[in-house]
Design a protein around this motif. Sequence first.
Motif, PDB file in Angstrom:
ATOM      1  N   HIS B  89       0.836  -1.199   0.000  1.00 39.80           N
ATOM      2  CA  HIS B  89       0.000   0.000   0.000  1.00 39.80           C
ATOM      3  C   HIS B  89       0.872   1.251   0.000  1.00 39.80           C
ATOM      4  N   ASP B  90       1.855   1.260   0.897  1.00 38.59           N
ATOM      5  CA  ASP B  90       2.667   2.468   1.026  1.00 38.59           C
ATOM      6  C   ASP B  90       3.522   2.699  -0.214  1.00 38.59           C
ATOM      7  N   ALA B  93       1.144   4.313  -2.472  1.00 38.20           N
ATOM      8  CA  ALA B  93       0.769   5.633  -1.944  1.00 38.20           C
ATOM      9  C   ALA B  93       1.937   6.606  -2.096  1.00 38.20           C
ATOM     10  N   PHE B  94       3.148   6.150  -1.810  1.00 32.29           N
ATOM     11  CA  PHE B  94       4.330   7.019  -1.981  1.00 32.29           C
ATOM     12  C   PHE B  94       4.493   7.418  -3.457  1.00 32.29           C
ATOM     13  N   MET B  96       2.126   7.652  -5.664  1.00 31.87           N
ATOM     14  CA  MET B  96       1.064   8.616  -5.981  1.00 31.87           C
ATOM     15  C   MET B  96       1.404  10.000  -5.435  1.00 31.87           C
ATOM     16  N   LEU B  97       1.918  10.038  -4.192  1.00 28.66           N
ATOM     17  CA  LEU B  97       2.135  11.322  -3.510  1.00 28.66           C
ATOM     18  C   LEU B  97       3.475  11.959  -3.861  1.00 28.66           C
ATOM     19  N   ARG B 123      -7.066  -8.055  -1.973  1.00 27.90           N
ATOM     20  CA  ARG B 123      -6.503  -6.899  -1.253  1.00 27.90           C
ATOM     21  C   ARG B 123      -5.559  -6.082  -2.141  1.00 27.90           C
ATOM     22  N   ALA B 126      -8.013  -3.905  -3.929  1.00 28.47           N
ATOM     23  CA  ALA B 126      -8.595  -2.876  -3.050  1.00 28.47           C
ATOM     24  C   ALA B 126      -7.663  -1.671  -2.938  1.00 28.47           C
ATOM     25  N   ALA B 130      -8.788   2.066  -4.020  1.00 30.62           N
ATOM     26  CA  ALA B 130      -8.764   3.181  -3.073  1.00 30.62           C
ATOM     27  C   ALA B 130      -7.927   4.340  -3.596  1.00 30.62           C
ATOM     28  N   LEU B 131      -6.841   4.021  -4.297  1.00 27.85           N
ATOM     29  CA  LEU B 131      -5.941   5.070  -4.792  1.00 27.85           C
ATOM     30  C   LEU B 131      -6.381   5.619  -6.145  1.00 27.85           C
TER      31      LEU B 131
END
Lengths: 408, 408
Positions: B89-90, B93-94, B96-97, B123, B126, B130-131
């Motif tokens: 996930h991270d 997320a990293f 993306m951010l 998962r 998911a 979410a992202l």
Amino acid sequence: MTMTYDAFKAQGLSIDMTRGKPAAEQLDLSQALIDDVGRAGFLSRDGIDCRNYGHVLGLPEARELGAQLLGLPATQVVAAGNSSLELMHDALAFAMLHGTVQSGPWGRAGEVAFLCPVPGYDRHFAICEALGIRMIAVPMNDDGPDMERVESLVAADPAIKGIWCTPLYSNPTGAIYSRETVRRLAGMPAAAPDFRLLWDDAYRFHHLTDERYTTPDIVAACAEAGHHDRALVFASTSKVTFGSAGLALFASSPRNVDWWQRCVSVRTIGPDKLNQLRHVHYLRDRAGLERLMDRHRAILQPKFEVLDASLHALLGDVSDVSWTKPKGGYFVSLFTPDGMAKRTVELAAQAGVVLTPAGAAFPYRVDPRDRHLRIAPSCPNTVQIEQAAMAIALSLRRALDEGARQAR
Amino acid sequence: MTMTYDAFKAQGLSIDMTRGKPAAEQLDLSQALIDDVGRAGFLSRDGIDCRNYGHVLGLPEARELGAQLLGLPATQVVAAGNSSLELMHDALAFAMLHGTVQSGPWGRAGEVAFLCPVPGYDRHFAICEALGIRMIAVPMNDDGPDMERVESLVAADPAIKGIWCTPLYSNPTGAIYSRETVRRLAGMPAAAPDFRLLWDDAYRFHHLTDERYTTPDIVAACAEAGHHDRALVFASTSKVTFGSAGLALFASSPRNVDWWQRCVSVRTIGPDKLNQLRHVHYLRDRAGLERLMDRHRAILQPKFEVLDASLHALLGDVSDVSWTKPKGGYFVSLFTPDGMAKRTVELAAQAGVVLTPAGAAFPYRVDPRDRHLRIAPSCPNTVQIEQAAMAIALSLRRALDEGARQAR
């Protein structure tokens, strides 16, 4: 002062005063958390097998312990991993990526800004910087941020989505938010409907005096003011049990806890429930935690006193120099005459004493008056603290001499 | 079959076959990890106090253990918390951010898409959902994803930033990526310069037969192909020691590990090093882990055999029904005739056997042919597995009867 800077430097010392780390003897206080693990077992009160997956919001009794510690209902408390910093980072990352209960993703909504009371905590500011959140410094007073400034900025600018708050024994000045400050933070009108208080209650139980100071319940204060979802509360036992293996807590309104669950369920199947169970067995309740904190205080208070006495003896006669005498927490802020902080840190490092970089307590690492030093006396022993105070005093005096020479 | 659906239902059973959870007797194998905690102490080999803050990439000996397990240099392995899902996930997320070593934030670059071999792990999907990462399904074969499809999509579309891969004993079909598949994934030209393989090596040591299958080192394969930063590798001991309190690992190129350190240093001061130290003391090395996995296999293999034998006995005569016989991992995929999966799951639930929702193994939870069931036999005992197989068989037969009646 009989010692000179060069004589001090010639000793070849090496002392680290950079971070608010517990000392080994503080960690020793919780040795039972390591020794008695077998006794805690793996079954929770309700028969949950803590070895297996699940319980994304934490073990029920860990949430209840958190609820006792934070004075909130257990349904509004999340028991997580080993780091409240993670929770603060993720709260903002989730807001950027997914939005909040009132709004879509902040990352798609144009500029996002945060108020940063200064001096403040460098790791808060690092999160904002990494996420591209513009930081606006506001002055920190003894009773919390300058509320006139905060209120006028927050009322006017919808890009301002929040403010960092360390309500009790603030890092690094030791400020204690007053009842009035808390009331105004909870009640002030905000241009952003999804305005948030990032409420880092890191030093809630970390007293250094006989008086156990408290700040009002921010979640209740926000609810009373009709801003039910404004406060996101964070805490941990990192400086109660172990920095590496404590228990982090998140607390907020029921709606925000639902939001947290939605966001975090995508990320993990659940936290380390065995460590949560061990913490519940070891700390038991708020009284158990407070007894432990008294033993921390017995170790820390003499260190803060030695630092204060040394600074008095060594810098008491220098004009425009002051420092805080915190009633709790982990830090002392020392204010030099303007323009002297960076050079003092540099000279101290050359003399073997490493301080937190000058400017670290400000957004983008820039202290506009270059006068703030953060001193972390928890980890060194009292002899080292005396030596560090000496290094700071000698370095500051030399910096002042250099300044005076240049001015001639 | 002598039992009828209604008679089965009348038993009032309650069996959960939804998730790939270890059984309690598997968790019992690592009881020493709980009992012997005191003996592991808190000092690392090099004298690091594992109780205190720090070491954001993990305890050196935990990284070395991870290096042994993954066959990579310790400098390219990060030892983290209790969940590899968090790391996956991270990582996204990293990206993306903050962007990757080759690119700016994905979240600001217009559409981002990922290839999702199906059936796959819910998962993973998911996280993408979410992202806001668009998911493109590609067929999963016995030797990995359909590489013709993957290569043509990845070469053509720069929005496609990655593909989910579970290279060994894939969740849920048990596919084993062939040497050729791995070579092509590492070497294929990608329109996106920052294309990533999200390499979830979840079942690397989770064998169910005498043959310990392996897949080629993807980090080395990518480096050889000149795509040094393409692979992000994830693994954990969640199904080796404890689901709740295992040790998660991230591994990649040196540049990607630097990138990870930059991103994660903003989030945390470090992982739970005490749990890492305990794991090093308990597992010791790859041989120690493999001995433990043999004991897991002794528990799991009979369960998979009972399931397979039961399905043979109960559904062997039904045309267009097939199921996998995995050589490792945690799941069996059962394929019904088209349009029957959802109704089968519904009927099984009404009869007391909860299966993973039909469609869960597909992006957006939509199985276009409505024919895939994921069966997780690890947690129930063999009697329950026989009962679950019976429920599935009776439910599927009833669903087929209903279909036939409607067709008349």
